[in-house]
Design a protein around this motif. Structure first.
Motif, mmCIF file in Angstrom:
data_model
loop_
_atom_site.group_PDB
_atom_site.id
_atom_site.type_symbol
_atom_site.label_atom_id
_atom_site.label_comp_id
_atom_site.label_asym_id
_atom_site.label_seq_id
_atom_site.Cartn_x
_atom_site.Cartn_y
_atom_site.Cartn_z
ATOM 1 N N LEU A 90 -23.862 -2.819 0.008
ATOM 2 C CA LEU A 90 -22.921 -2.228 -0.940
ATOM 3 C C LEU A 90 -21.518 -2.160 -0.370
ATOM 4 O O LEU A 90 -20.544 -2.552 -1.023
ATOM 5 N N VAL A 91 -21.408 -1.663 0.856
ATOM 6 C CA VAL A 91 -20.092 -1.403 1.427
ATOM 7 C C VAL A 91 -19.563 -2.598 2.212
ATOM 8 O O VAL A 91 -18.354 -2.811 2.296
ATOM 9 N N GLY A 92 -20.494 -3.422 2.782
ATOM 10 C CA GLY A 92 -20.060 -4.528 3.642
ATOM 11 C C GLY A 92 -19.063 -5.478 2.997
ATOM 12 O O GLY A 92 -17.992 -5.743 3.565
ATOM 13 N N PRO A 93 -19.379 -6.044 1.814
ATOM 14 C CA PRO A 93 -18.410 -6.955 1.183
ATOM 15 C C PRO A 93 -17.063 -6.285 0.884
ATOM 16 O O PRO A 93 -16.009 -6.923 1.013
ATOM 17 N N LEU A 94 -17.095 -5.012 0.487
ATOM 18 C CA LEU A 94 -15.838 -4.315 0.216
ATOM 19 C C LEU A 94 -15.007 -4.177 1.485
ATOM 20 O O LEU A 94 -13.788 -4.406 1.486
ATOM 21 N N ILE A 95 -15.673 -3.801 2.585
ATOM 22 C CA ILE A 95 -14.948 -3.647 3.842
ATOM 23 C C ILE A 95 -14.421 -4.996 4.319
ATOM 24 O O ILE A 95 -13.285 -5.102 4.799
ATOM 25 N N LYS A 96 -15.236 -6.042 4.199
ATOM 26 C CA LYS A 96 -14.796 -7.372 4.625
ATOM 27 C C LYS A 96 -13.574 -7.829 3.841
ATOM 28 O O LYS A 96 -12.598 -8.338 4.412
ATOM 29 N N SER A 97 -13.608 -7.646 2.510
ATOM 30 C CA SER A 97 -12.458 -8.043 1.699
ATOM 31 C C SER A 97 -11.241 -7.191 2.026
ATOM 32 O O SER A 97 -10.108 -7.673 2.044
ATOM 33 N N GLN A 98 -11.487 -5.895 2.339
ATOM 34 C CA GLN A 98 -10.382 -5.013 2.715
ATOM 35 C C GLN A 98 -9.714 -5.488 3.994
ATOM 36 O O GLN A 98 -8.484 -5.575 4.087
ATOM 37 N N ILE A 99 -10.513 -5.814 5.002
ATOM 38 C CA ILE A 99 -9.965 -6.265 6.284
ATOM 39 C C ILE A 99 -9.265 -7.609 6.123
ATOM 40 O O ILE A 99 -8.180 -7.835 6.679
ATOM 41 N N VAL A 150 -12.766 2.186 -3.367
ATOM 42 C CA VAL A 150 -14.163 2.536 -3.110
ATOM 43 C C VAL A 150 -14.522 2.285 -1.655
ATOM 44 O O VAL A 150 -15.172 3.110 -0.998
ATOM 45 N N ALA A 151 -14.085 1.146 -1.107
ATOM 46 C CA ALA A 151 -14.387 0.823 0.292
ATOM 47 C C ALA A 151 -13.786 1.864 1.226
ATOM 48 O O ALA A 151 -14.456 2.377 2.130
#
Length: 352
Positions: A75-84, A231-232
């Protein structure tokens, strides 16, 4: 005779504490595994009530934990990756904005002339030698810390193995430890253990609920402000809030970098600060008192000290274990204080 016995116990406790300090890097995965086994034991005991063998119950607990963690990562991994990825892609534009917009504004506020030697380029030109020296020292430090990194990786692989065996044999371990207690002190020590168990259970359950509530508050507030990847940022800031104030500073820093490229970042930055400030007020006045309560009974200054001391002695795992350890220590200190007042009633404070 009683004085000599107490002195011997004091010396033994001091020597044991010193030994723990010396073996802190080695003991870290064992202590973390013991805490995880303690947290998983109630669920394993419930599964055993359905006549499931202990080993199978432990395997089911491990599978449940893995599934929960996997869902969280998915759930959170793709959001964090796109954020970084977006953050690194935006760094050149952020530097350009600092050079062309923010620095001139600050110069006007400070009354610095336009021809003054300021800016990112001037800074690099003036301090390039210093930056090179610092870089060399950092690389040298990273090279020397290879052993520490290797130990951390080994501890990470050891943790699930140690947790499995401790959780499988948890009831046997606690029974054998109870059998080693002196008969004259067994009831007192077991009573303290039960009180500590109740307090730790309530604290850990309440802390998880506080983390989830903060993640929701952060995500909703940042979404209302219009922050990208709200959300991330909100979920990560809520999950790391088990360390006091870490979620606050981490969330403000990451959200502040995100809004730096917006057309009017000052208003959004004010909204970010307001979001985290309101969330912290809600946590301090509603969430923590209602969900966690005053079970630990530690002053906020002592909480911060416990986290700092845990990090100094045991690193990252020390930060994780600081508050549970402080909760156990609080039970022991309250017991010793009450015992002292019973033995010396003349020093009991008079409350008005």
């Amino acid at each position: 005779m009683q004085t000599d016995l107490r002195l011997n116990w004091l010396i033994a406790t001091a020597m044991l504490g010193w030994l723990f300090y010396l073996l802190a890097p080695v003991l870290t995965p064992f202590v973390a595994a013991a805490l995880l086994a303690y947290m998983g034991d109630p669920l394993a005991d419930k599964l055993q009530r359905y006549r499931i063998p202990r080993t199978l119950a432990v395997v089911l607990v491990f599978i449940f934990t893995f599934v929960v963690l996997a869902l969280l990562v998915l759930l959170v991994g793709p959001l964090i990756k796109s954020q970084i990825t977006a953050l690194f892609a935006a760094l050149p534009e952020i530097a350009r904005n600092v050079e062309q917009v923010w620095l001139p504004t600050v110069m006007d506020w400070l009354g610095i002339e336009d021809g003054a030697d300021v800016g990112v380029g001037a800074f690099l030109a003036r301090y390039s030698d210093m930056v090179g020296s610092w870089s060399g020292k950092i690389l040298l430090g990273v090279g020397k810390s290879g052993g520490v990194l290797a130990a951390a990786v080994i501890s990470l692989f050891l943790l699930p193995i140690l947790t499995f065996y401790m959780l499988r044999d948890w009831d046997s371990i606690t029974a054998h430890l109870a059998a080693l207690l002196p008969q004259s002190q067994r009831d007192t020590i077991l009573g303290l253990a039960r009180e500590t168990d109740q307090m730790l259970g309530a604290f850990l359950r309440g802390q998880i609920l506080v983390m989830l509530a903060l993640a929701i508050l952060y995500s909703v507030g940042l979404s209302m402000v219009g922050v990208k990847f709200a959300v991330a940022i909100g979920v990560v800031a809520g999950l790391v809030s088990f360390v006091p104030y870490l979620g606050l500073f981490f969330g403000i820093g990451l959200a502040g970098l995100t809004v730096a490229l917006e057309p009017n970042p000052l208003w959004q930055l004010a909204g970010v600060v307001a979001t985290f400030t309101i969330a912290q007020l809600i946590e301090g006045s509603v969430l923590t008192p209602k969900l966690v309560g005053d079970r630990i009974g530690l002053h906020p200054v002592l909480v911060i000290f416990a986290v700092a001391a845990g990090g100094q002695l045991f690193g990252f795992f020390g930060i994780l274990l600081a508050l549970p350890a402080a909760a156990v220590l609080a039970v022991l200190i309250r017991f010793a204080y009450d015992r002292y007042l019973k033995e010396h009633p003349e020093v009991r404070p008079e409350l008005e």
